[in-house]
Design a protein around this motif. Structure first.
Motif: not given
Length: 733
Positions: A435, A437, A538, A541-542, A664
């Motif tokens: 992820f 960060e 994204a 994946t989450r 982010t």
């Protein structure tokens, strides 16, 4: 009359028809009876069994933990039930977020919907105090809770506000938990400061999560007795080893006694720590030997914290109470006082330190062929940073390499072995979530100056790989010894959640193989590989991560699904994690003559409690860390109201678009702000489509947005479509 009937001691649960017969009601009134009975169930005054029988609510009740929602409704998690029970806003009773409650479940959920229920009793209140924003009216006030899951404001009567004014962050003690038509009531017991005062925002989160602050006096007195250095006699001198060595070559000194008795003398081995630039508690060091036959001897050396934190002392009790160090955006709340964590227990360069080492012989394919776990004495030669090591092994920066000339072969060997270990893990199916960060830089007043994306590099992966193989090796060793132990376990995902994930990703053209509802971690890693770089990466994946269970500490070796390993523990961070400290004690006892039967019984009794408590404290720390990050991101973005940024659509819902910026930060473009058309949410393709213009907004689509708001109280950022996005937007690009 019905309530009198059900409360009669002789009453047994009956169906509506049986009640009608008992009450001599004609058939024409049975529908009315059914309506009244169902109303009593909805109000929580009666209960309904799965077989359709009515009785007192407690007869059919179940207990669970209530989770609130900002809109007033909630969910109750009941052990043994596959899904949470939905509690409508008007049926939550006195329940607040986290309370242990008794509920009546009204039938089974159908068509994929949750069952509904009613709270009939709060068994245990989780919130004796509430932290929040004080809003003063003429003769009274309200506390708006920081915790969004507590939907009700707390009423503060006149004379109970300690002189607080609007804008103060306060601690309110609850004196009445409210109910169906009454707000909770309380009194202010502490004023933390004004919302605009430096540090008040983070302090509010510290208090809201019940994070410990100062160490008790008796703990500091005990820490004051700890030495500043390890005493090592001048003779004998450090043992020297050849360029190549094996496990059996590593030796102690027969002359050593006291703290050094039996410890392997590894001071002559080239040893480094590799950490972030601002790290101060350095609890792991590494040695490596690349041998001519293609094998390796890897040493992972962990600070011997348990030598200084004895069991059943004030310091030990406080460490367990904290469970873990908490890394907030502006401060660290340590598990151990700094004199230990940054001093005698920190593996500082140029100093002799006590360690507990896992020494592993590894073949060319990454298999651990032999190992030795031992108490050791080490001396770190150089304190390295991830940045510097990456500059050597990846960038081949000549200036940096010249500065660390004697260590370059060591770092190259580390990178090679790290790659072998990583490939072996990947081949067996370990999942690697990567992820984005970020690191938030603050000024001395706590105001955010910059948000920098933080990416893993070759150096961070080296340490990660070496710590993982040490954790696996220790776990397997002590599993087969059959001693009481703490393991880091990650259960297989819930089959129903995996089916839902499989159905969802199918909308994007992806598939995972499942057998009888179960999935191998290798399948999930394949999915992550496939979606890498895609617009929906994204989101998927989450969702994949959320579909899996949380890792936790257990006394049974249950395996780690995400790492695809049968054996796993946490051995490598005793400065900041209590489970690591706990197993160090067991390991050291086993090395010094074995764990006696009485001690086995002792560990068997305390370890289940330690596992449960430290798992819960870890979750608390994670949540607090996330909240402080969200808070400072909101504060940072409040400086840019009206300014435009390029971003990517990271989520599409029926209430709007979530957009993530390169730093982010994620914010919401509300659907009501898309004013050029009426947009319809396409759940199948996860996109918004204009009814007239046919413009579309899809996952992963680049988009330019304007910051319209940033609310520190709700920790949310709002965006609008940028003015220069203009008519050229959506699928018109």
């Amino acid at each position: 009359m019905l309530m009198d009937l059900m409360n009669d001691k002789a009453y047994v649960p009956m169906k509506a028809k049986e009640i009608a017969i008992l009450l001599n009601l004609p058939k024409s009134q049975r529908d009315e009876l059914k309506e009244v009975l169902d109303y009593l169930v909805a109000e929580g005054k009666a209960g309904l069994s799965k077989k359709g029988k009515y009785g007192k609510p407690e007869t059919f009740s179940v207990n669970g933990i209530f989770s609130g929602h900002p809109k007033g409704f909630g969910f109750v998690t009941v052990e043994g039930m596959d899904r949470d029970v939905f509690i409508p806003e008007d049926r939550t009773g006195q329940a607040l977020n986290g309370d242990r409650v008794q509920i009546v479940v009204e039938g089974e959920g159908r068509d994929g919907r949750r069952a509904e229920g009613t709270v009939i009793r709060v068994l245990e209140h989780a919130n004796q105090e509430v932290i929040g924003y004080y809003q003063k009216n003429k003769n009274f006030g309200f506390v708006i809770p920081d915790n969004q899951k507590i939907a009700a404001d707390v009423f503060i009567p006149e004379g109970k506000d300690m002189g607080a004014v609007t804008g103060h962050k306060v601690v309110a003690r609850l004196t009445d938990f409210g109910g169906k038509s009454k707000k909770p009531e309380g009194e202010i017991v502490e004023i933390l400061g004004h919302i605009n005062d430096p540090g008040t925002d983070i302090l509010s989160i510290v208090r809201a999560y019940g994070l410990p602050e100062e160490f008790p006096e008796e703990v500091m007195e005990q820490v004051g007795l700890a030495p500043d250095e390890v005493y090592v006699p001048e003779t004998p001198t450090a043992r020297s080893y050849g360029a190549e060595y094996g496990l059996d070559d590593l030796q102690s000194h027969s002359e050593w006694g006291g703290d050094l008795a039996g410890r392997l003398d590894l001071r002559a081995l080239q040893t480094v720590t590799i950490d972030g630039e601002d790290a101060k508690d350095l609890d792991d060091a590494v040695t490596i030997c690349r041998r001519g036959d293609g094998t390796w001897l890897l040493g992972v050396h962990i600070a011997d914290v348990s030598h200084y934190v004895a069991e059943n002392t004030a310091l030990d009790a406080e460490a367990l109470r904290r469970g873990t160090s908490v890394y907030l955006v502006d401060r660290v709340i340590p598990m151990l006082p700094h004199k230990l964590s940054n001093g005698i227990c920190s593996l500082n360069a140029g100093t002799d330190r006590l360690a507990l080492s896992c020494l592993m012989e590894i073949d060319s394919k990454g298999n651990v062929t032999d190992h030795r776990i031992a108490e050791t004495l080490i001396r770190v030669d150089r304190r390295m940073t991830y940045t510097a090591v990456n500059a050597v092994v990846t960038d081949r920066d000549q200036a940096v390499m010249a500065g660390y000339e004697e260590f370059v072969p060591m770092f190259d060997a580390m990178k090679d072995l790290s790659g072998i270990l990583r490939e072996k893990r990947k081949a067996r199916g370990a999942i690697d979530f990567d992820f984005p960060e970020s690191k938030i830089l603050l000024d001395p007043q706590g105001k955010p100056l910059e948000i920098r994306p933080y990416e893993r590099n070759a150096a961070t992966r080296i340490i990660e790989d070496f710590m993982l193989i040490a954790n696996e090796t220790v776990a397997e060793d002590y599993y087969w010894q059959g001693l009481p132990f703490l393991y880091r376990s990650h259960d297989k995902p819930d089959p129903e959640k995996m089916k839902q994930l499989a159905a969802f990703i199918n909308n994007f053209g992806y598939h995972v193989k499942m057998q009888q509802g179960e999935i191998h971690p290798k399948e999930l890693q394949k999915l992550l590989d496939q979606i890498e770089g895609s617009p929906e990466a994204a989101l998927l994946t989450r969702l994949t991560l959320r579909s899996m269970k949380q890792a936790k500490y257990t006394t049974d070796c249950m395996g780690h699904f995400g790492l695809s390993t049968r054996y796993y523990t946490h051995f490598t961070s005793p400065i900041r994690r209590y489970p690591d400290l706990q197993i160090h004690r067991i390991i050291k006892e086993s090395l010094k003559g074995g764990v006696k039967e009485r001690r086995e019984e002792h560990y068997g009794q305390i370890l289940p409690g330690v596992a449960a408590q430290t798992s819960a404290l870890e979750r608390r720390a994670d949540e607090a860390e996330r909240e402080t990050g969200k808070l400072k991101k909101c504060e940072y973005m409040s400086r840019f109201i009206g300014q435009s940024f390029d971003g990517v659509i990271s989520g599409v819902t029926n209430w709007g678009l979530y957009v993530e910026l390169p730093n982010t930060v994620e914010g919401l473009v509300r659907i009501g702000e898309l004013r050029d058309d009426y947009y319809i949410f396409d759940e199948h393709n996860y996109q918004l489509t204009g009814e007239l213009t046919k413009k579309t907004y899809k996952l992963g689509q680049p988009i330019r947005v304007e910051v319209s708001g940033a609310d520190k109280l709700t920790r949310t950022v709002d965006f609008l479509l940028s003015r220069d996005e203009g008519a050229l937007t959506g699928s018109d690009r």
